[in-house]
Design an enzyme around this catalytic site. Structure first.
Site, PDB file in Angstrom:
ATOM      1  N   SER A  46      43.311  38.721  21.294  1.00 29.66           N
ATOM      2  CA  SER A  46      42.741  39.290  19.946  1.00 29.66           C
ATOM      3  C   SER A  46      43.454  40.601  19.655  1.00 29.66           C
ATOM      4  CB  SER A  46      41.351  39.705  20.372  1.00 29.66           C
ATOM      5  OG  SER A  46      40.625  38.449  20.782  1.00 29.66           O
ATOM      6  N   THR A  47      43.730  41.212  20.966  1.00 29.61           N
ATOM      7  CA  THR A  47      44.290  42.752  20.633  1.00 29.61           C
ATOM      8  C   THR A  47      45.768  42.499  19.973  1.00 29.61           C
ATOM      9  OG1 THR A  47      43.038  43.329  22.640  1.00 29.61           O
ATOM     10  CG2 THR A  47      45.129  44.780  21.701  1.00 29.61           C
ATOM     11  N   TYR A 136      39.199  31.377  27.426  1.00 28.93           N
ATOM     12  CA  TYR A 136      38.938  32.541  26.896  1.00 28.93           C
ATOM     13  C   TYR A 136      37.395  32.544  26.289  1.00 28.93           C
ATOM     14  CZ  TYR A 136      39.920  36.888  24.242  1.00 28.93           C
ATOM     15  OH  TYR A 136      39.721  38.197  23.457  1.00 28.93           O
ATOM     16  N   LYS A 164      38.534  34.072  30.946  1.00 27.03           N
ATOM     17  CA  LYS A 164      38.548  35.466  30.605  1.00 27.03           C
ATOM     18  C   LYS A 164      37.377  35.719  29.970  1.00 27.03           C
ATOM     19  CE  LYS A 164      41.087  38.251  27.075  1.00 27.03           C
ATOM     20  NZ  LYS A 164      39.955  39.066  26.806  1.00 27.03           N
ATOM     21  N   GLY A 188      36.423  40.947  30.525  1.00 25.51           N
ATOM     22  CA  GLY A 188      37.184  41.215  28.938  1.00 25.51           C
ATOM     23  C   GLY A 188      36.840  42.317  28.267  1.00 25.51           C
ATOM     24  N   GLU A 191      34.581  48.221  28.429  1.00 27.05           N
ATOM     25  CA  GLU A 191      33.426  49.229  28.884  1.00 27.05           C
ATOM     26  C   GLU A 191      32.611  48.676  29.813  1.00 27.05           C
ATOM     27  OE1 GLU A 191      34.763  47.439  26.150  1.00 27.05           O
ATOM     28  OE2 GLU A 191      33.311  47.532  24.511  1.00 27.05           O
ATOM     29  N   SER A 207      42.469  45.966  26.049  1.00 26.84           N
ATOM     30  CA  SER A 207      43.255  46.578  25.172  1.00 26.84           C
ATOM     31  C   SER A 207      43.545  47.925  25.428  1.00 26.84           C
ATOM     32  CB  SER A 207      42.411  46.474  23.760  1.00 26.84           C
ATOM     33  OG  SER A 207      41.078  46.876  23.710  1.00 26.84           O
TER      34      SER A 207
HETATM   35  O1  MN9 Z   1      41.113  41.817  25.497  1.00 25.57           O
HETATM   36  C1  MN9 Z   1      39.547  43.383  24.402  1.00 25.57           C
HETATM   37  N1  MN9 Z   1      39.050  42.533  23.626  1.00 25.57           N
HETATM   38  C2  MN9 Z   1      38.505  42.294  22.373  1.00 25.57           C
HETATM   39  C3  MN9 Z   1      40.272  42.512  25.489  1.00 25.57           C
HETATM   40  O2  MN9 Z   1      39.169  43.246  21.784  1.00 25.57           O
HETATM   41  C4  MN9 Z   1      38.061  41.350  21.912  1.00 25.57           C
HETATM   42  C5  MN9 Z   1      38.666  44.496  25.057  1.00 25.57           C
HETATM   43  O3  MN9 Z   1      39.937  45.256  25.598  1.00 25.57           O
HETATM   44  C6  MN9 Z   1      38.048  45.250  23.928  1.00 25.57           C
HETATM   45  O4  MN9 Z   1      39.207  45.679  22.857  1.00 25.57           O
HETATM   46  C7  MN9 Z   1      37.587  46.797  24.563  1.00 25.57           C
HETATM   47  C8  MN9 Z   1      36.849  47.297  23.328  1.00 25.57           C
HETATM   48  O5  MN9 Z   1      35.484  46.643  23.022  1.00 25.57           O
HETATM   49  O6  MN9 Z   1      36.600  46.220  25.391  1.00 25.57           O
END
Ligand code: MN9
Length: 302
Positions: A46-47, A136, A164, A188, A191, A207
Site C-alpha cells: 500500500s505504502t 496481506y 500481514k 500492519g 499505531e 510505512s
Molecule cells: O504497511 C501501513 N499500512 C497501510 C503498513 O498504510 C495500509 C501502515 O504502516 C500504516 O500506513 C500506518 C498508518 O496508519 O500504520
C-alpha cells in the site's frame, strides 16, 4: 515461522514531478532504510502505491530493490493485483530476483466467494517457485474480511507461511496466534505495534518505519525486557507523529516528511492522491526536523 520475524519498512515509491518513478530518490531512501535497525523491506505494498502502477513499473521496482538490498536485508515483494494472472507474473519476478517471501492482498473490487479467494492465493503460490507467501489481511482497504475457516484453509496451504495483519482487531490477532501457533504474524498498523506484539505478532511492517525505524526497535527491545512503561512511552512518541499523518493523509504526508528530511526529491503521490493540504505543512515540517535530529543522533547519515 520465526525465520521471517522482525521489522520491515513498507517502502514508499518516490515519483518525479512528471509522475515517473524517481529511481535516484528510491536509491537514497533505501540507503536511509538500510542504516536503520530494521530486518527487511516490504516492497510494493500500500505504502508503495503499487496499485497505481503498471505491472512493468512494479517489476522494475521489485528488481531495483533486489539489486540494491538483496542479501543485505530480507525482502518481501507484494504481488497482489486485480487479476490472478498479474499477481502470478509478479510472483515469478520476485522468485527470479531472490525475494525471501511474497505477499498479496486478497482480490479486490468484485465480490468473490471464499473459494475463489483461496484459489487466487493457491494459484499465486503455484507460480512462486517455492518462495513462501504471506497473506496481506487488510479488511479496511480490501473489503475482504476473512472468516476463521477461510484463514485456516489458507494457513494450512503449503507455501503459505503467515499473515500481514493490518487490522485494529486485536481479538482476531490473538485468536490467530492461539489457533495457529506456528504461523508468522506481522503487525500492519504502526499505531498498534505495541498491542500487536503484545498479542503475539512476530514483528511488523510499517510505512512509518521509513522515517523512525529506530523508535520501533527500541520499543520492541523495551517490551522484550519487560520495561512496559518505556515501551508505552515509545508507542506514544510514534503515535504523536502518526496522528498528524492520518489527519493529513498518510502517504502524501509520509512523502512530505521524506522530502523535508532531504531523502527524496518530491513529495508527490500518484493521482488520485492529492498533495498535502497547506494547513499540515507546518506540523509536518516540525516532525521532519525532529526526526532528522533523532536520525543523526542514531548515526544515520541524512
Ligand atoms: O504497511 C501501513 N499500512 C497501510 C503498513 O498504510 C495500509 C501502515 O504502516 C500504516 O500506513 C500506518 C498508518 O496508519 O500504520
Amino acid at each position: 515461522m520465526t525465520a521471517l520475524a522482525g521489522l520491515y519498512a513498507a517502502l514508499a515509491t518516490p515519483f518525479t514531478e512528471d509522475d515517473a518513478i524517481d529511481f535516484p530518490s528510491l536509491e537514497r531512501l533505501l540507503e536511509v532504510i538500510m542504516q536503520q535497525p530494521l530486518d527487511g523491506i516490504y516492497v510494493g505494498g500500500s505504502t508503495g502505491e503499487s496499485l497505481l502502477q503498471s505491472t512493468g513499473e512494479r517489476e522494475a521496482i521489485l528488481n531495483f530493490v533486489a539489486r540494491r538490498c538483496g542479501g543485505k536485508r530480507r525482502l518481501v515483494g507484494h504481488v497482489g493485483a486485480i487479476s490472478t494472472r498479474e499477481s502470478q507474473r509478479l510472483a515469478a519476478v520476485c522468485a527470479a530476483a531472490g525475494y525471501d517471501a511474497i505477499s498479496a492482498i486478497p482480490p479486490i473490487y468484485f465480490p468473490y466467494q471464499p473459494r475463489e479467494i483461496i484459489g487466487y492465493y493457491r494459484d499465486i503460490v503455484a507460480a512462486a517457485q517455492g518462495v513462501p507467501l504471506i497473506v496481506y489481511n487488510i479488511p479496511a482497504m480490501s473489503g475482504v474480511t476473512f472468516a476463521m475457516d477461510s484463514l485456516r484453509e489458507l494457513l494450512e496451504t503449503p507455501g503459505i507461511i503467515g499473515l500481514k495483519q493490518t487490522s485494529l482487531d486485536m481479538y482476531q490477532t490473538e485468536q490467530i496466534r492461539r489457533r495457529f501457533p506456528q504461523t508468522l504474524i506481522l503487525n500492519g498498523y504502526d499505531e498498534v505495534f505495541l498491542a500487536g506484539i503484545s498479542t503475539g505478532a512476530d514483528g511488523g511492517v510499517g510505512s512509518t518505519f521509513n522515517i523512525m525505524g529506530w523508535r520501533y526497535r527500541a520499543l520492541w527491545q523495551a517490551l522484550r525486557a519487560g520495561r512496559q512503561d518505556e515501551a508505552r512511552g515509545l508507542q506514544a512518541q510514534c503515535n504523536s507523529v502518526i496522528d498528524v499523518l492520518v489527519r493529513a493523509s498518510v502517504f502524501p504526508a509520509l512523502k512530505f516528511i521524506l522530502r523535508d528530511m532531504g531523502i527524496i526529491a518530491s513529495a508527490r503521490c500518484r493521482a488520485p492522491f492529492a498533495p498535502v493540504a497547506a494547513a499540515f505543512h507546518e506540523p509536518l515540517g516540525d516532525i521532519a526536523r525532529l526526526l532528522t535530529r533523532e536520525a543523526r543522533e542514531q548515526g544515520i547519515h541524512i
